[in-house]
Write an enzyme that holds these catalytic residues in place. Structure first.
Site, mmCIF file in Angstrom:
data_model
loop_
_atom_site.group_PDB
_atom_site.id
_atom_site.type_symbol
_atom_site.label_atom_id
_atom_site.label_comp_id
_atom_site.label_asym_id
_atom_site.label_seq_id
_atom_site.Cartn_x
_atom_site.Cartn_y
_atom_site.Cartn_z
ATOM 1 N N GLU A 67 0.831 -1.204 0.000
ATOM 2 C CA GLU A 67 0.000 0.000 0.000
ATOM 3 C C GLU A 67 0.866 1.255 0.000
ATOM 4 O OE1 GLU A 67 -2.130 -3.100 2.637
ATOM 5 O OE2 GLU A 67 -0.078 -2.543 2.108
ATOM 6 N N CYS A 102 -0.171 1.164 7.424
ATOM 7 C CA CYS A 102 -0.798 1.425 6.118
ATOM 8 C C CYS A 102 -2.211 1.966 6.280
ATOM 9 C CB CYS A 102 -0.773 0.171 5.247
ATOM 10 S SG CYS A 102 0.897 -0.109 4.601
#
Length: 149
Positions: A67, A102
């Protein structure tokens, strides 16, 4: 006035593109230590898709999540954009949701009604509204001083 997007407003065709993009990145992941490759694809408010894969490092804290790489691609290409959806694919036995770091990274760019999809390479996707994945997230609004924006 902006109308909130709902998951059903992301077409099956776009979801298929997101999954394919995440699967492509899964094949490029560099995971020699964990042997847990992950691919991610992000859908921006403009409809662009950005991809990333995890990149491990022998000094574990120095690695990058898929991510984070996808967000870096987005910023390097277009600058900050709202993210409508994130799709994460892994080779594990169960889908991998974004880690805490993330979730915070995604929160920085999340559209108000962002959705997160996650699946194993061979499995069906699961989805969750980002607000449910990171309730009461810390963001820019927490840093604004009263009377200033």
């Amino acid at each position: 006035m902006n109308t909130p997007l709902i998951a059903s407003e992301i077409s099956e065709a776009v979801l298929a593109q997101l999954r394919k993009a995440a699967e492509e990145m899964l094949q490029r992941a560099y995971a020699p230590y964990s042997h847990f490759p992950v691919g991610a694809a992000l859908l921006t408010g403009s409809g662009r898709i950005f991809q990333g894969c995890n990149i491990e490092n022998a000094a574990y804290p120095s690695g990058l999540c898929a991510e984070a790489v996808a967000i870096g691609q987005m910023i390097a290409t277009l600058g900050a954009m709202p993210i409508r959806a994130a799709y994460i694919v892994c080779k594990g036995h169960s889908p991998a949701w974004p880690c805490g770091n993330c979730r915070q990274r995604l929160n920085e760019f999340a559209a108000p009604t962002m959705w997160v999809y996650t699946a194993t390479l061979a499995g069906s996707p699961q989805r969750m509204a980002f607000g449910d994945l990171l309730p009461n997230g810390f963001g820019a609004m927490n840093l604004r001083k009263e009377g200033r924006q």
